[in-house]
Design a protein around this motif. Structure first.
Motif, mmCIF file in Angstrom:
data_model
loop_
_atom_site.group_PDB
_atom_site.id
_atom_site.type_symbol
_atom_site.label_atom_id
_atom_site.label_comp_id
_atom_site.label_asym_id
_atom_site.label_seq_id
_atom_site.Cartn_x
_atom_site.Cartn_y
_atom_site.Cartn_z
ATOM 1 N N GLU A 1 -0.693 38.795 -13.761
ATOM 2 C CA GLU A 1 -1.751 39.557 -13.107
ATOM 3 C C GLU A 1 -2.191 38.951 -11.780
ATOM 4 O O GLU A 1 -2.785 39.637 -10.957
ATOM 5 C CB GLU A 1 -2.974 39.650 -14.024
ATOM 6 N N ARG A 2 -1.953 37.659 -11.613
ATOM 7 C CA ARG A 2 -2.382 36.981 -10.392
ATOM 8 C C ARG A 2 -1.448 35.822 -10.086
ATOM 9 O O ARG A 2 -0.776 35.308 -10.967
ATOM 10 C CB ARG A 2 -3.821 36.499 -10.493
ATOM 11 N N ASP A 3 -1.449 35.442 -8.818
ATOM 12 C CA ASP A 3 -0.742 34.248 -8.367
ATOM 13 C C ASP A 3 -1.799 33.210 -8.038
ATOM 14 O O ASP A 3 -2.873 33.539 -7.523
ATOM 15 C CB ASP A 3 0.083 34.526 -7.110
ATOM 16 N N LEU A 4 -1.488 31.977 -8.325
ATOM 17 C CA LEU A 4 -2.375 30.856 -8.039
ATOM 18 C C LEU A 4 -1.675 29.928 -7.055
ATOM 19 O O LEU A 4 -0.567 29.459 -7.321
ATOM 20 C CB LEU A 4 -2.707 30.098 -9.328
ATOM 21 N N PHE A 5 -2.313 29.696 -5.923
ATOM 22 C CA PHE A 5 -1.769 28.805 -4.905
ATOM 23 C C PHE A 5 -2.631 27.552 -4.847
ATOM 24 O O PHE A 5 -3.859 27.643 -4.877
ATOM 25 C CB PHE A 5 -1.745 29.497 -3.537
ATOM 26 N N ILE A 6 -1.973 26.414 -4.770
ATOM 27 C CA ILE A 6 -2.657 25.129 -4.721
ATOM 28 C C ILE A 6 -2.130 24.345 -3.523
ATOM 29 O O ILE A 6 -0.920 24.206 -3.351
ATOM 30 C CB ILE A 6 -2.427 24.317 -6.014
ATOM 31 N N MET B 1 0.722 17.997 3.860
ATOM 32 C CA MET B 1 0.161 18.931 2.915
ATOM 33 C C MET B 1 1.191 20.016 2.629
ATOM 34 O O MET B 1 1.899 20.460 3.524
ATOM 35 C CB MET B 1 -1.099 19.572 3.491
ATOM 36 N N ARG B 2 1.216 20.444 1.387
ATOM 37 C CA ARG B 2 2.073 21.565 1.026
ATOM 38 C C ARG B 2 1.285 22.506 0.123
ATOM 39 O O ARG B 2 0.354 22.089 -0.570
ATOM 40 C CB ARG B 2 3.354 21.103 0.342
ATOM 41 N N VAL B 3 1.663 23.774 0.170
ATOM 42 C CA VAL B 3 1.049 24.779 -0.692
ATOM 43 C C VAL B 3 2.097 25.198 -1.702
ATOM 44 O O VAL B 3 3.224 25.538 -1.333
ATOM 45 C CB VAL B 3 0.556 25.992 0.117
ATOM 46 N N ILE B 4 1.734 25.137 -2.967
ATOM 47 C CA ILE B 4 2.650 25.531 -4.031
ATOM 48 C C ILE B 4 2.078 26.734 -4.777
ATOM 49 O O ILE B 4 0.868 26.935 -4.830
ATOM 50 C CB ILE B 4 2.908 24.379 -5.025
ATOM 51 N N LYS B 5 2.984 27.513 -5.339
ATOM 52 C CA LYS B 5 2.580 28.577 -6.238
ATOM 53 C C LYS B 5 2.623 27.960 -7.627
ATOM 54 O O LYS B 5 3.663 27.470 -8.061
ATOM 55 C CB LYS B 5 3.544 29.755 -6.112
ATOM 56 N N ALA B 6 1.493 27.927 -8.298
ATOM 57 C CA ALA B 6 1.373 27.230 -9.581
ATOM 58 C C ALA B 6 1.763 28.141 -10.744
ATOM 59 O O ALA B 6 1.446 29.329 -10.749
ATOM 60 C CB ALA B 6 -0.050 26.726 -9.766
ATOM 61 N N TYR B 7 2.434 27.552 -11.716
ATOM 62 C CA TYR B 7 2.839 28.232 -12.939
ATOM 63 C C TYR B 7 2.367 27.382 -14.118
ATOM 64 O O TYR B 7 3.145 26.586 -14.665
ATOM 65 C CB TYR B 7 4.356 28.403 -12.988
ATOM 66 N N PRO B 8 1.106 27.505 -14.524
ATOM 67 C CA PRO B 8 0.538 26.634 -15.557
ATOM 68 C C PRO B 8 1.361 26.547 -16.842
ATOM 69 O O PRO B 8 1.524 25.464 -17.392
ATOM 70 C CB PRO B 8 -0.831 27.248 -15.832
ATOM 71 N N ALA B 9 1.894 27.656 -17.313
ATOM 72 C CA ALA B 9 2.611 27.655 -18.591
ATOM 73 C C ALA B 9 3.949 26.927 -18.509
ATOM 74 O O ALA B 9 4.447 26.437 -19.516
ATOM 75 C CB ALA B 9 2.824 29.087 -19.075
ATOM 76 N N ARG B 10 4.524 26.821 -17.333
ATOM 77 C CA ARG B 10 5.836 26.192 -17.194
ATOM 78 C C ARG B 10 5.774 24.673 -17.208
ATOM 79 O O ARG B 10 6.769 24.026 -17.505
ATOM 80 C CB ARG B 10 6.510 26.654 -15.906
ATOM 81 N N ASN B 11 4.649 24.104 -16.825
ATOM 82 C CA ASN B 11 4.532 22.653 -16.765
ATOM 83 C C ASN B 11 3.143 22.245 -17.251
ATOM 84 O O ASN B 11 2.263 21.920 -16.454
ATOM 85 C CB ASN B 11 4.779 22.166 -15.331
ATOM 86 N N PRO B 12 2.949 22.247 -18.584
ATOM 87 C CA PRO B 12 1.616 21.975 -19.129
ATOM 88 C C PRO B 12 1.046 20.605 -18.751
ATOM 89 O O PRO B 12 -0.164 20.479 -18.562
ATOM 90 C CB PRO B 12 1.806 22.080 -20.638
ATOM 91 N N ASP B 13 1.876 19.591 -18.637
ATOM 92 C CA ASP B 13 1.368 18.262 -18.287
ATOM 93 C C ASP B 13 0.819 18.243 -16.858
ATOM 94 O O ASP B 13 -0.262 17.712 -16.601
ATOM 95 C CB ASP B 13 2.454 17.202 -18.455
ATOM 96 N N LEU B 14 1.573 18.828 -15.930
ATOM 97 C CA LEU B 14 1.106 18.909 -14.543
ATOM 98 C C LEU B 14 -0.149 19.779 -14.478
ATOM 99 O O LEU B 14 -1.114 19.436 -13.800
ATOM 100 C CB LEU B 14 2.195 19.480 -13.630
#
Length: 176
Positions: A63-68, A1-14
């Motif tokens: 405004e926020r960080d999203l971790f997945i 398992m790994r935890v990533i900090k998500a950047y929705p705008a940088r990778n729209p397909d993912l």
């Protein structure tokens, strides 16, 4: 398992794939009674709107960080760190929407997510992190285990997701 900090705008397909999985985790969590601001029944359209609109836009604005948390491409859980605070609270951040997929619970996913969020807060100069949780919630021991302390309780704070009863909430804090 790994935890990533998500950047929705940088990778729209993912992000499209992740938001579908996150929407399902949100729906499942609410169905199981999680007090995370949504009511039952939560439909897929509303859940997707939350992730693809509210969260993605807030992350893009900084405004926020999203971790997945993920494993072999499957999303296991998520947590958000909100650091867009009032001008008199630049030292503080807030934990929000901590969720783990039902099949991934009791495997350390929540702990890994919380540790990543707290590490990010500290790296970004925050010295205090707060959260609120339904009093007596199953996640409370996790919060205590990663360093949070109880600040107090507010009775009748919100309705349970089924709309039948109100519950109290517990405010917690962690000094970094």
């Amino acid at each position: 398992m790994r935890v990533i900090k998500a950047y929705p705008a940088r990778n729209p397909d993912l992000w499209q794939s992740q938001s579908q999985s996150l929407a399902q985790i949100l729906i499942d969590s609410v169905d199981l009674g999680a007090a995370i601001g949504f009511m039952q029944p939560l439909d897929k359209t509303a859940a997707l709107a939350f992730w693809q609109g509210t969260v993605a836009e807030s992350v893009a604005r900084g405004e926020r960080d999203l971790f997945i948390a993920e494993e072999d491409g499957a999303v296991l859980g998520t947590v958000q760190l909100i650091h867009d605070m009032p001008a008199n609270q630049p030292h503080r951040a807030e934990i929000a929407k901590m969720m783990v997929a039902p099949a991934a619970r009791r495997r350390g996913v929540g702990r890994a997510l919380m540790q990543a969020a707290l590490k990010s807060a500290k790296t970004n100069g925050k010295t205090l992190v707060t959260l609120d949780t339904r009093t007596g919630d199953v996640a409370a021991p996790l919060y205590t285990a990663v360093g949070f302390e109880v600040a107090g309780h507010i009775p009748d704070y919100a309705f349970d997701p089924d709309g039948q009863a109100r519950h109290s909430t517990t405010y917690m804090y962690c000094k970094l």
